[in-house]
Design a protein around this motif. Structure first.
Motif, PDB file in Angstrom:
ATOM      1  N   PRO A 192     -10.586   8.095   2.414  1.00 46.84           N
ATOM      2  CA  PRO A 192      -9.627   9.183   2.159  1.00 46.84           C
ATOM      3  C   PRO A 192      -9.296   9.304   0.675  1.00 46.84           C
ATOM      4  N   ASP A 193      -8.798  10.459   0.288  1.00 42.91           N
ATOM      5  CA  ASP A 193      -8.358  10.656  -1.100  1.00 42.91           C
ATOM      6  C   ASP A 193      -7.258   9.656  -1.446  1.00 42.91           C
ATOM      7  N   GLY A 194      -7.208   9.297  -2.720  1.00 47.77           N
ATOM      8  CA  GLY A 194      -6.160   8.405  -3.175  1.00 47.77           C
ATOM      9  C   GLY A 194      -6.558   6.947  -3.239  1.00 47.77           C
ATOM     10  N   TRP A 195      -7.834   6.656  -3.019  1.00 48.20           N
ATOM     11  CA  TRP A 195      -8.326   5.287  -3.089  1.00 48.20           C
ATOM     12  C   TRP A 195      -9.400   5.177  -4.171  1.00 48.20           C
ATOM     13  N   PRO A 208     -24.437   1.347  -8.418  1.00 50.79           N
ATOM     14  CA  PRO A 208     -22.982   1.129  -8.505  1.00 50.79           C
ATOM     15  C   PRO A 208     -22.224   2.328  -9.068  1.00 50.79           C
ATOM     16  N   ASP A 209     -22.795   3.009 -10.072  1.00 54.66           N
ATOM     17  CA  ASP A 209     -22.099   4.156 -10.660  1.00 54.66           C
ATOM     18  C   ASP A 209     -21.920   5.283  -9.640  1.00 54.66           C
ATOM     19  N   LEU A 210     -22.938   5.519  -8.834  1.00 54.96           N
ATOM     20  CA  LEU A 210     -22.818   6.562  -7.813  1.00 54.96           C
ATOM     21  C   LEU A 210     -21.908   6.103  -6.673  1.00 54.96           C
ATOM     22  N   LEU A 211     -22.032   4.867  -6.252  1.00 59.18           N
ATOM     23  CA  LEU A 211     -21.191   4.357  -5.172  1.00 59.18           C
ATOM     24  C   LEU A 211     -19.710   4.510  -5.490  1.00 59.18           C
ATOM     25  N   ARG A 212     -19.336   4.222  -6.716  1.00 60.37           N
ATOM     26  CA  ARG A 212     -17.929   4.325  -7.104  1.00 60.37           C
ATOM     27  C   ARG A 212     -17.412   5.753  -7.030  1.00 60.37           C
ATOM     28  N   ARG A 213     -18.300   6.720  -7.028  1.00 61.11           N
ATOM     29  CA  ARG A 213     -17.883   8.122  -7.029  1.00 61.11           C
ATOM     30  C   ARG A 213     -17.691   8.703  -5.629  1.00 61.11           C
ATOM     31  N   TRP A 214     -18.308   8.087  -4.627  1.00 59.60           N
ATOM     32  CA  TRP A 214     -18.228   8.723  -3.309  1.00 59.60           C
ATOM     33  C   TRP A 214     -17.776   7.794  -2.175  1.00 59.60           C
ATOM     34  N   MET A 215     -18.064   6.496  -2.233  1.00 58.29           N
ATOM     35  CA  MET A 215     -17.729   5.613  -1.114  1.00 58.29           C
ATOM     36  C   MET A 215     -16.268   5.171  -1.234  1.00 58.29           C
ATOM     37  N   ASP A 263     -14.995  11.501   5.272  1.00 54.42           N
ATOM     38  CA  ASP A 263     -14.465  11.802   3.944  1.00 54.42           C
ATOM     39  C   ASP A 263     -15.443  11.351   2.856  1.00 54.42           C
ATOM     40  N   SER A 264     -16.017  10.168   3.034  1.00 57.29           N
ATOM     41  CA  SER A 264     -16.944   9.650   2.033  1.00 57.29           C
ATOM     42  C   SER A 264     -18.239  10.458   2.003  1.00 57.29           C
ATOM     43  N   ARG A 268     -26.444 -10.810  -1.837  1.00 61.00           N
ATOM     44  CA  ARG A 268     -25.123 -10.637  -1.244  1.00 61.00           C
ATOM     45  C   ARG A 268     -24.358  -9.567  -2.014  1.00 61.00           C
ATOM     46  N   TYR A 269     -23.699  -8.687  -1.275  1.00 64.82           N
ATOM     47  CA  TYR A 269     -22.917  -7.619  -1.880  1.00 64.82           C
ATOM     48  C   TYR A 269     -21.433  -7.855  -1.634  1.00 64.82           C
ATOM     49  N   HIS A 270     -20.615  -7.174  -2.422  1.00 61.83           N
ATOM     50  CA  HIS A 270     -19.168  -7.255  -2.271  1.00 61.83           C
ATOM     51  C   HIS A 270     -18.570  -5.938  -2.745  1.00 61.83           C
ATOM     52  N   TYR A 271     -17.891  -5.242  -1.860  1.00 66.31           N
ATOM     53  CA  TYR A 271     -17.185  -4.009  -2.186  1.00 66.31           C
ATOM     54  C   TYR A 271     -15.695  -4.203  -1.899  1.00 66.31           C
ATOM     55  N   ALA A 272     -14.857  -3.627  -2.746  1.00 66.63           N
ATOM     56  CA  ALA A 272     -13.408  -3.679  -2.510  1.00 66.63           C
ATOM     57  C   ALA A 272     -12.770  -2.379  -2.971  1.00 66.63           C
ATOM     58  N   TRP A 273     -11.653  -2.014  -2.316  1.00 69.39           N
ATOM     59  CA  TRP A 273     -10.929  -0.784  -2.624  1.00 69.39           C
ATOM     60  C   TRP A 273      -9.434  -1.075  -2.716  1.00 69.39           C
ATOM     61  N   ALA A 274      -8.720  -0.182  -3.403  1.00 73.19           N
ATOM     62  CA  ALA A 274      -7.261  -0.274  -3.470  1.00 73.19           C
ATOM     63  C   ALA A 274      -6.697   1.140  -3.526  1.00 73.19           C
ATOM     64  N   GLN A 275      -5.537   1.336  -2.920  1.00 71.63           N
ATOM     65  CA  GLN A 275      -4.872   2.632  -2.972  1.00 71.63           C
ATOM     66  C   GLN A 275      -4.296   2.832  -4.364  1.00 71.63           C
ATOM     67  N   ASP A 276      -4.548   3.985  -4.931  1.00 72.50           N
ATOM     68  CA  ASP A 276      -4.135   4.260  -6.303  1.00 72.50           C
ATOM     69  C   ASP A 276      -2.628   4.106  -6.459  1.00 72.50           C
ATOM     70  N   GLY A 277      -2.218   3.251  -7.406  1.00 70.27           N
ATOM     71  CA  GLY A 277      -0.811   3.082  -7.728  1.00 70.27           C
ATOM     72  C   GLY A 277       0.013   2.332  -6.715  1.00 70.27           C
ATOM     73  N   VAL A 278      -0.647   1.723  -5.707  1.00 73.17           N
ATOM     74  CA  VAL A 278       0.104   1.000  -4.665  1.00 73.17           C
ATOM     75  C   VAL A 278      -0.338  -0.463  -4.690  1.00 73.17           C
ATOM     76  N   PRO A 279       0.459  -1.359  -5.233  1.00 72.66           N
ATOM     77  CA  PRO A 279       0.082  -2.779  -5.306  1.00 72.66           C
ATOM     78  C   PRO A 279      -0.079  -3.383  -3.907  1.00 72.66           C
ATOM     79  N   GLY A 280      -0.969  -4.359  -3.811  1.00 69.87           N
ATOM     80  CA  GLY A 280      -1.118  -5.110  -2.576  1.00 69.87           C
ATOM     81  C   GLY A 280      -1.914  -4.426  -1.492  1.00 69.87           C
TER      82      GLY A 280
END
Length: 329
Positions: free
Chosen positions: A211-214, A201-208, A313-314, A228-240
């Motif tokens: 694009p930049d800004g997520w 998880p520590d490595l995954l958070r650094r590269w997966m 990018d990843s 079972r796995y679960h991954y989620a992402w969010a754009q930095d500073g952009v709600p929703g």
């Protein structure tokens, strides 16, 4: 693609595959007589081969099995009938069960592999001889022509070497058929570390991250079969903007292969099956991802989202992580 022709002859009871390669016949011979190299191309995409026995002598045997994305197995045994180095190999090819006994209802064929010099390299001619028209029809019906073609089309990367085959090309997307896609990317770094980067998880958070800004907001891994796995992402500073994927691990063979299902969180209907394979050569790892889509429309819809650009990018970021002084080694 290397394969130029596959023909069946119901009168002669033969099936012949021809493929041309930009490598000498001696190099082609080596690929077919080294079980570790055979494992890299003999099985078609999604069904890699594992050779557990290989006695290259007249009367000797080679035994292997191919493993499907859900853990299914199909086994076979070759009995070497004739060997003429470096020009031809003749074997008796039999389907076998897990105990090594002939599979009931499946034909045994005589296969002749010949390696012929050409002005531009070499030609593989693989001919299977059948005992009846029914046996030939049976093999065609189970997809042998398509499977053999896809398998032999993987051989060029083995002959060329991974760096020459893939370096500098970035993330490549190939359409295998209406529901299957092959994605390749050469990653500078050893296979064990590339595997770890996909499961730590520590490595995954650094590269997966795409694009930049997520940022990765959820990283729940599932290295064991049935997890079972679960991954989620969010754009930095952009709600929703958060979105995610979830799925189950179907197969895990560290550090060589991992197969998982994948579905976007909140989406209904079937997802994809993602089959990741890792090959290492000279300190670089070729990542090959076979993706099985439920239908053509889903395949085209997902590819049209710019998925390959985000993956590039990843993967570029992954190389930086692996090369950094702070990356675990």
């Amino acid at each position: 693609m290397p394969v130029t022709e596959v023909t069946t002859d119901p009168e002669a009871l033969t099936m012949t595959l021809i493929a041309d390669f930009a490598a000498p016949a001696e190099r082609l011979w080596q690929a077919f007589t080294d079980p570790r190299e055979l494992e890299r191309f003999w099985g078609p995409p999604g069904w890699p081969a594992t050779f557990t026995e290989f006695d290259l002598s007249v009367g000797g045997r080679a035994r292997y099995h191919m493993t499907g994305p859900r853990g299914e197995r199909a086994g076979a045994v070759w009995e070497f009938l004739a060997i003429e180095e470096p020009r031809s190999i003749e074997v008796l090819d039999s389907f076998v069960d897990e105990d090594g006994q002939p599979s009931e209802g499946m034909p045994t064929t005589r296969m002749v592999l010949s390696f012929e010099p050409t002005p531009d390299g070499s030609r593989l001619r693989s001919t299977n001889y059948f005992t009846s028209a029914e046996a030939l029809e049976q093999i065609v019906a189970i997809g042998f022509v398509e499977g053999s073609t896809m398998a032999m089309n993987q051989l060029d990367r083995v002959l060329a070497g991974l760096r020459d085959y893939a370096q500098g090309k970035g993330t490549q997307v190939g359409l295998l058929d209406d529901t299957h896609v092959r994605i390749t990317r050469l990653i500078e770094g050893p296979r064990e570390l590339v595997w770890r980067a996909h499961h730590d998880p520590d490595l995954l958070r650094r590269w997966m991250l795409g694009p930049d800004g997520w940022s990765m907001t959820t990283c729940e891994v599932a290295p064991a079969v049935g997890g079972r796995y679960h991954y989620a992402w969010a754009q930095d500073g952009v709600p929703g903007t958060e979105f995610g994927f979830e799925g189950e691990t179907l197969l895990s063979e560290p550090p060589r292969r991992a197969v998982t299902t994948e579905r976007m969180v909140g989406m209904e209907g079937p997802g994809t099956v993602n089959d990741m394979n890792l090959e290492e050569e000279d300190g670089a790892t070729l990542l090959t991802l076979f993706i099985e889509y439920p239908d053509l429309q889903t395949r085209d819809m997902i590819l049209a989202t710019g998925m390959a650009d985000g993956m590039e990018d990843s993967y570029a970021r992954l190389e930086s992580v692996l090369a950094s002084d702070t990356a675990p080694r």
